[in-house]
Write an enzyme that holds these catalytic residues in place. Structure first.
Site: not given
Ligand code: IPE
Ligand code: IPE
Ligand code: MG
Length: 264
Positions: A26, A28-29, A43, A77, A137
């Site tokens: 989690d 990336n954004g 991503h 999303r 692995l």
């Molecule tokens: C959890 O991350 C799912 C993945 C990393 C694939 P999210 O960013 O979707 O989770 P929430 O919405 O913050 O709980």
């Molecule tokens: C996790 O990073 C990747 C996926 C859920 C696909 P996010 O996209 O949730 O990144 P944040 O949480 O918005 O920073």
């Molecule tokens: Mg996230």
């Protein structure tokens, strides 16, 4: 199919390195936002971290690495982010599979794949078949995965397979139908990005997993950060319901009486 011990029935053997690490990748954004880049750049960078994690797990002798790539709730999303994520998944599969195969990595995808484009489903099948014999692995990518989906699909398949038992099931009956039945339960769970929640990841399998949360964003999570997580794991006392005194005394403790299984 291997028959692994269940943490609620037996106490798994302790190992110097976690056998199975499960990760919610989690942040990336937020990584991209901090750099004034579009979310997609985060991503893309995150795929590089995946590559580095696979290498680090191979070097450390981790047997199973399970990565949450797309949850059953991530369809909520914006459409353009979902479709960019799908494209990235296809590209990563195409680009990485040869190298994974060369390094003895077996790739598996778990989740409800029926919602994916048929071309992506075909790529997944090919990648799984190509690497099916590899044993160094096992890299599992959870895509359109949800812990509740997993439990329900297992219940439904179990009921279809044994209608004569009329719904009186035990844990042992259900486990072979779960998406991760090929792997032991995770020893260590890591979530990057600062949130401290499970977000519908492996609900059944995390029953006795050691949980580790870090503020590091996934694109900046590196092998030193992995070692910090493993170090934290190694300092934990895994009691599986027993007392500290029992562990110090070297007593294995009693296991619960076996469930009355309908197969018995
Ligand atoms: C959890 O991350 C799912 C993945 C990393 C694939 P999210 O960013 O979707 O989770 P929430 O919405 O913050 O709980
Ligand atoms: C996790 O990073 C990747 C996926 C859920 C696909 P996010 O996209 O949730 O990144 P944040 O949480 O918005 O920073
Ligand atoms: Mg996230």
């Amino acid at each position: 199919m291997p028959n692994f011990t269940s943490s609620t029935r037996d106490v798994p053997a302790a190992a110097a390195v976690p056998r199975h690490i499960a990760v919610i990748m989690d942040g990336n954004g937020r990584w991209a936002k901090k750099r004034f880049l579009p979310r997609f750049a985060g991503h893309k960078k995150g795929v590089e971290t995946v590559r580095a994690m696979v290498k680090a797990c191979l070097e450390r002798g981790v047997e199973y690495l399970t990565l949450f790539a797309f949850s059953s709730e991530n369809w909520r999303r914006p459409q353009d982010e979902v479709s960019l994520l799908m494209q990235l998944f296809v590209k990563a599969l195409q680009q990485e599979i040869v190298k994974l195969h060369r390094n003895g990595v077996r790739l598996r995808i778990v989740g409800d794949l029926t919602r994916f484009d048929p071309k992506l489903q075909q790529l997944i099948r090919e990648a799984e078949e190509k690497t099916a014999g590899n044993q160094k692995l096992c890299l599992t990518v959870a895509a359109n995965y949800g812990g509740r989906w997993d439990i329900m699909q297992a219940v439904n398949r179990l009921a279809a397979a044994h209608p004569e038992q009329g719904g009186r099931w035990s844990e042992t009956d259900l486990e072979p139908f779960l998406a991760m039945s090929f792997a032991p339960e995770p020893d260590l769970f890591i979530r990057t990005g600062g949130e401290e929640r499970i977000s519908n990841f492996l609900l059944w399998q995390l029953a006795y997993t050691e949980l580790y949360f870090t503020d590091a964003l996934w694109p900046e999570f590196d092998s030193a950060a992995l070692d910090a997580a493993i170090g934290s794991y190694l300092r934990r006392e895994r009691r599986f319901g027993r007392t500290s005194e029992q562990l110090l005394g070297g007593s294995a403790g009693g296991n619960p009486p076996p469930e009355s299984s309908l197969h018995a």
